[in-house]
Enzyme design. Structure first.
Site, mmCIF file in Angstrom:
data_model
loop_
_atom_site.group_PDB
_atom_site.id
_atom_site.type_symbol
_atom_site.label_atom_id
_atom_site.label_comp_id
_atom_site.label_asym_id
_atom_site.label_seq_id
_atom_site.Cartn_x
_atom_site.Cartn_y
_atom_site.Cartn_z
ATOM 1 N N ASP A 67 -68.811 15.773 -24.631
ATOM 2 C CA ASP A 67 -68.121 16.918 -25.219
ATOM 3 C C ASP A 67 -68.833 18.242 -24.944
ATOM 4 O OD1 ASP A 67 -70.268 16.193 -26.836
ATOM 5 O OD2 ASP A 67 -69.040 15.599 -28.541
ATOM 6 N N ASN A 136 -69.254 11.642 -40.935
ATOM 7 C CA ASN A 136 -67.913 11.176 -41.301
ATOM 8 C C ASN A 136 -67.445 10.063 -40.364
ATOM 9 O OD1 ASN A 136 -67.471 12.588 -38.974
ATOM 10 N ND2 ASN A 136 -66.260 14.232 -39.897
ATOM 11 N N HIS A 138 -67.537 10.266 -37.096
ATOM 12 C CA HIS A 138 -66.975 10.727 -35.812
ATOM 13 C C HIS A 138 -67.831 10.253 -34.638
ATOM 14 C CE1 HIS A 138 -69.168 14.902 -35.957
ATOM 15 N NE2 HIS A 138 -69.812 14.109 -35.156
ATOM 16 N N GLU A 143 -62.744 13.438 -34.703
ATOM 17 C CA GLU A 143 -62.886 13.531 -36.164
ATOM 18 C C GLU A 143 -61.911 12.574 -36.851
ATOM 19 O OE1 GLU A 143 -65.213 15.276 -37.375
ATOM 20 O OE2 GLU A 143 -65.403 17.244 -36.436
HETATM 21 C C1 F6R Z 1 -72.665 14.865 -29.463
HETATM 22 C C2 F6R Z 1 -71.568 14.219 -30.177
HETATM 23 C C3 F6R Z 1 -71.567 14.023 -31.642
HETATM 24 C C4 F6R Z 1 -72.917 13.631 -32.215
HETATM 25 C C5 F6R Z 1 -72.838 13.452 -33.731
HETATM 26 C C6 F6R Z 1 -74.183 13.178 -34.349
HETATM 27 O O1 F6R Z 1 -72.407 14.923 -28.077
HETATM 28 O O2 F6R Z 1 -70.627 13.873 -29.548
HETATM 29 O O3 F6R Z 1 -70.626 13.010 -31.966
HETATM 30 O O4 F6R Z 1 -73.359 12.441 -31.620
HETATM 31 O O5 F6R Z 1 -72.296 14.617 -34.306
HETATM 32 O O6 F6R Z 1 -74.969 14.314 -34.209
HETATM 33 P P1 F6R Z 1 -76.520 14.315 -34.565
HETATM 34 O O7 F6R Z 1 -77.186 13.408 -33.598
HETATM 35 O O8 F6R Z 1 -76.960 15.753 -34.402
HETATM 36 O O9 F6R Z 1 -76.625 13.831 -35.977
#
Ligand code: F6R
Length: 243
Positions: A67, A136, A138, A143
């Site tokens: 992403d 959550n 994701h 989401e």
């Molecule tokens: C990042 C991504 C997100 C993160 C998730 C956890 O490329 O796609 O799904 O993996 O938000 O983020 P952290 O590791 O910062 O807790």
């Protein structure tokens, strides 16, 4: 689903780096699907260490990232392009022309999403997709919602995600409101998936993803349907799972 229990963040990072290293060693021209965020930072450090020791060669590796924030240029320190360069790409012998991310500056979502799906197709699909997990549930920026998003799409970030990501920005107002993200179908097409999770604050999301009903309200729960998923999570993240 294979669940590997790590002691703590460092141990998770080491075990995850072992799995990525094995992939690169066994298939030097593999396609790695990569993630950003705080969770993989330790793992990228370990991969750079191994490269410096001469144990890993990224010369033939291709990467596609999950992403990118919409509206952030590459040189913005909060862009995922910048993240990947400052945590991995600039320190190993990867060919920059073989590292792909969605283009956050493309203002035409349909064109950008189609382009990125074509990029993934043209490199032959993903051999090993790395995922972190949001509070959550994701994965990527998929989401919770009423249905699973399919291909790469433009996402409106949820308040909880904006809140979680504001630590990287001057204020919550500076967090972009939209991102381009691989969809659930894109992620599920990867041959293998590696999920890394650390910390008690992720324990509920991890439990629901691994053992709850498969539902778009917990995007990570779809991983139960994938034939080759490895979870590397530390004790704190696994604290709500009865293993
Ligand atoms: C990042 C991504 C997100 C993160 C998730 C956890 O490329 O796609 O799904 O993996 O938000 O983020 P952290 O590791 O910062 O807790």
């Amino acid at each position: 689903m294979k669940i590997i229990k790590a002691k703590d963040y460092q141990d998770m990072s080491r075990k995850a780096a072992n799995i990525i290293s094995a992939q690169v060693i066994l298939k030097p021209d593999c396609v790695l699907g990569l993630a950003t965020g705080s969770t993989p930072i330790g793992m990228y450090e370990k991969l750079v260490e191994r490269y410096n020791k001469g144990d890993l060669d990224f010369g033939d590796v291709t990467t596609v990232n999950l992403d990118e924030y919409k509206g952030l240029p590459k040189e913005d320190e909060q862009s995922y392009y910048y993240f990947m360069h400052s945590h991995l790409f600039d320190y190993v012998n990867i060919n920059p022309d073989r590292t792909f991310l969605p283009d956050g500056m493309n203002e035409d979502p349909d064109a950008e999403c189609e382009r990125y799906e074509e990029v993934i197709r043209s490199v032959g699909g993903v051999d090993l997709q790395l995922l972190g997990m949001g509070h959550n549930g994701h994965i990527g920026f998929n989401e919770p919602g009423e249905e699973f998003a399919k291909g790469t799409h433009c996402v409106d970030l949820q308040p909880r995600t904006i809140e979680a990501n504001k630590r990287f920005f001057a204020s919550a107002e500076d967090v972009p409101r939209q991102a381009y993200s691989m969809g659930i179908q894109t992620i599920m097409k990867a041959k293998k998936i590696l999920v890394i999770v650390s910390g008690e604050d992720k324990a509920e999301a991890l439990k629901n993803s691994l053992f709850g009903p498969v539902t778009p309200h917990v995007p990570g729960s779809i991983l139960q349907m994938h034939p080759d998923v490895t979870i590397v999570a530390d004790e704190a993240a696994l604290s709500k799972c009865n293993l």
